[in-house]
Design a protein around this motif. Sequence first.
Motif, PDB file in Angstrom:
ATOM      1  N   ARG A 184       1.008  -1.306   0.089  1.00  0.00           N
ATOM      2  CA  ARG A 184       0.058   0.101   0.211  1.00  0.00           C
ATOM      3  C   ARG A 184       0.617   1.362   0.159  1.00  0.00           C
ATOM      4  O   ARG A 184       0.996   1.910   0.898  1.00  0.00           O
ATOM      5  CB  ARG A 184      -1.231  -0.281   0.915  1.00  0.00           C
ATOM      6  CG  ARG A 184      -1.692  -1.500   1.218  1.00  0.00           C
ATOM      7  CD  ARG A 184      -3.150  -0.904   2.824  1.00  0.00           C
ATOM      8  NE  ARG A 184      -3.426  -0.079   2.055  1.00  0.00           N
ATOM      9  CZ  ARG A 184      -4.829   0.067   1.432  1.00  0.00           C
ATOM     10  NH1 ARG A 184      -5.232  -1.285   0.950  1.00  0.00           N
ATOM     11  NH2 ARG A 184      -5.884   1.387   1.620  1.00  0.00           N
ATOM     12  N   VAL A 185       1.194   1.303  -0.926  1.00  0.00           N
ATOM     13  CA  VAL A 185       2.592   2.579  -1.732  1.00  0.00           C
ATOM     14  C   VAL A 185       1.823   3.745  -1.801  1.00  0.00           C
ATOM     15  O   VAL A 185       0.572   4.030  -2.418  1.00  0.00           O
ATOM     16  CB  VAL A 185       3.156   2.561  -2.332  1.00  0.00           C
ATOM     17  CG1 VAL A 185       4.256   3.580  -2.173  1.00  0.00           C
ATOM     18  CG2 VAL A 185       4.525   0.625  -2.009  1.00  0.00           C
ATOM     19  N   VAL A 186       1.846   5.118  -1.062  1.00  0.00           N
ATOM     20  CA  VAL A 186       1.656   5.773  -1.639  1.00  0.00           C
ATOM     21  C   VAL A 186       2.513   6.922  -1.783  1.00  0.00           C
ATOM     22  O   VAL A 186       3.483   7.628  -0.487  1.00  0.00           O
ATOM     23  CB  VAL A 186       0.472   6.607  -0.229  1.00  0.00           C
ATOM     24  CG1 VAL A 186       0.783   8.294  -0.667  1.00  0.00           C
ATOM     25  CG2 VAL A 186      -0.418   5.746   0.216  1.00  0.00           C
ATOM     26  N   SER A 187       2.561   8.033  -2.565  1.00  0.00           N
ATOM     27  CA  SER A 187       4.096   8.693  -3.047  1.00  0.00           C
ATOM     28  C   SER A 187       3.094  10.289  -2.953  1.00  0.00           C
ATOM     29  O   SER A 187       2.321  10.653  -3.733  1.00  0.00           O
ATOM     30  CB  SER A 187       4.313   9.099  -4.419  1.00  0.00           C
ATOM     31  OG  SER A 187       4.863   9.579  -4.561  1.00  0.00           O
ATOM     32  N   LEU A 188       3.941  11.272  -2.263  1.00  0.00           N
ATOM     33  CA  LEU A 188       3.865  12.758  -2.364  1.00  0.00           C
ATOM     34  C   LEU A 188       4.657  13.775  -3.143  1.00  0.00           C
ATOM     35  O   LEU A 188       3.940  15.110  -2.257  1.00  0.00           O
ATOM     36  CB  LEU A 188       3.693  13.061  -0.390  1.00  0.00           C
ATOM     37  CG  LEU A 188       3.676  11.810   0.211  1.00  0.00           C
ATOM     38  CD1 LEU A 188       4.000  12.742   1.757  1.00  0.00           C
ATOM     39  CD2 LEU A 188       2.204  12.545   0.439  1.00  0.00           C
ATOM     40  N   ASN A 189       5.021  13.455  -3.840  1.00  0.00           N
ATOM     41  CA  ASN A 189       5.905  14.309  -4.733  1.00  0.00           C
ATOM     42  C   ASN A 189       6.327  13.962  -6.251  1.00  0.00           C
ATOM     43  O   ASN A 189       6.186  12.956  -6.478  1.00  0.00           O
ATOM     44  CB  ASN A 189       7.286  13.714  -3.687  1.00  0.00           C
ATOM     45  CG  ASN A 189       8.784  14.625  -5.256  1.00  0.00           C
ATOM     46  OD1 ASN A 189       9.114  14.278  -5.760  1.00  0.00           O
ATOM     47  ND2 ASN A 189       8.443  16.156  -4.728  1.00  0.00           N
ATOM     48  N   LEU A 190       6.215  14.345  -6.918  1.00  0.00           N
ATOM     49  CA  LEU A 190       5.988  14.536  -8.435  1.00  0.00           C
ATOM     50  C   LEU A 190       7.274  13.246  -8.917  1.00  0.00           C
ATOM     51  O   LEU A 190       6.806  12.625  -9.798  1.00  0.00           O
ATOM     52  CB  LEU A 190       5.596  16.574  -8.994  1.00  0.00           C
ATOM     53  CG  LEU A 190       6.708  16.069 -10.507  1.00  0.00           C
ATOM     54  CD1 LEU A 190       5.112  15.483 -10.667  1.00  0.00           C
ATOM     55  CD2 LEU A 190       6.799  16.817 -10.793  1.00  0.00           C
ATOM     56  N   CYS A 191       8.462  13.813  -8.304  1.00  0.00           N
ATOM     57  CA  CYS A 191       9.250  12.592  -8.921  1.00  0.00           C
ATOM     58  C   CYS A 191       9.598  11.898  -8.374  1.00  0.00           C
ATOM     59  O   CYS A 191       9.479  10.560  -8.845  1.00  0.00           O
ATOM     60  CB  CYS A 191      10.683  13.419  -8.949  1.00  0.00           C
ATOM     61  SG  CYS A 191      10.779  15.014  -9.477  1.00  0.00           S
ATOM     62  N   SER A 240      -1.814   5.223  -4.399  1.00  0.00           N
ATOM     63  CA  SER A 240      -1.571   7.462  -4.641  1.00  0.00           C
ATOM     64  C   SER A 240      -0.833   7.466  -5.202  1.00  0.00           C
ATOM     65  O   SER A 240       0.374   7.597  -4.406  1.00  0.00           O
ATOM     66  CB  SER A 240      -2.227   8.090  -3.633  1.00  0.00           C
ATOM     67  OG  SER A 240      -2.725   8.986  -3.540  1.00  0.00           O
ATOM     68  N   VAL A 241      -1.012   8.730  -5.451  1.00  0.00           N
ATOM     69  CA  VAL A 241       0.538  10.335  -5.626  1.00  0.00           C
ATOM     70  C   VAL A 241      -0.116  10.907  -6.681  1.00  0.00           C
ATOM     71  O   VAL A 241      -1.674  11.194  -5.748  1.00  0.00           O
ATOM     72  CB  VAL A 241       0.994  10.109  -7.554  1.00  0.00           C
ATOM     73  CG1 VAL A 241       1.227   8.442  -7.712  1.00  0.00           C
ATOM     74  CG2 VAL A 241      -0.739  10.211  -8.938  1.00  0.00           C
ATOM     75  N   SER A 242       0.686  12.050  -6.419  1.00  0.00           N
ATOM     76  CA  SER A 242       0.175  13.116  -6.393  1.00  0.00           C
ATOM     77  C   SER A 242      -0.562  13.936  -7.442  1.00  0.00           C
ATOM     78  O   SER A 242      -0.184  13.906  -7.971  1.00  0.00           O
ATOM     79  CB  SER A 242       1.394  14.283  -5.581  1.00  0.00           C
ATOM     80  OG  SER A 242       2.464  14.716  -6.289  1.00  0.00           O
TER      81      SER A 242
END
Length: 280
Positions: A35-42, A58-60
């Motif tokens: 359950r990986v979530v990314s907060l940054n564009l890169c 989820s991504v930003s």
Amino acid sequence: MWHRPDAFRRSLRLAVALVLALPLLPERVEAAPQRVVSLNLCTDQLAMLLAAPGQLRSVSWLAADPRSSVMADAARGYPLNRGGAEEIFALRPDLVLASTWTRRETVFLLRRLGVEVVELAPAQRLDDIAPAIREMAALLGREAEGEGIARAFTERLSALRSAQTGRTAAIWEAGGYTSGAATLSHEVLSAAGLRNLAAYEGLAGGGYLPLERLVAAQPDLILSSAPWPGASRAEDLLRHPALVALMADTAGLMLREADWVCGLPQTLEAIEDVKDAGTR
């Protein structure tokens, strides 16, 4: 009852062999996060590039903007987040991918709540990109996939790198913003065989180059970007008569900004674009 000596010796040898074999036993393999979530564009884009189906949750919101993301179409297939700690915690992630530029309060709160947050530094050099791919792959348990992408990137980069041509290029965007030494943009220009005017003028990192210095330098190539929707006084400078006159006699390239923002395999497209523009 006494054991026979030969039986005792056999038991002792077996015990010693088992002890010596312990370091050779495989270590327990950590399960890959699910359950990986990314907060940054890169980190968004590296994660989309490498994650297994269903692993990235989820991504930003920036990842879905084609002006800043080379994977905007793919990003629209994920729930988008705004990077708030409460919002992210509600997604029940077992791994959160952040940048060293991510808001400190978000990282702090998530860690206080027991969420694993890994901060990855943005690539500042072309040679940072392959290690960043491998680092993301390791976090996701996708080492084999990451190794293949990293090797292909390194090989293509080596083929693209050009000797210095002696020609000068200037990145000049809204408000006179430019990129000097110690930036990924500088590395792209150098790989294309061009001298970065901002670095030559002594600028390191992002900053501003006065129009007067740009005109006086007479670069061989000027790189700029398309205006964003709406109006701004900073973009008025891109229509200054002095710049218009300079551009009339200078090769120009309209940047695809998304290719320049993050260190990704797609950064190689920026090098190709600059090389093509620099030979016109």
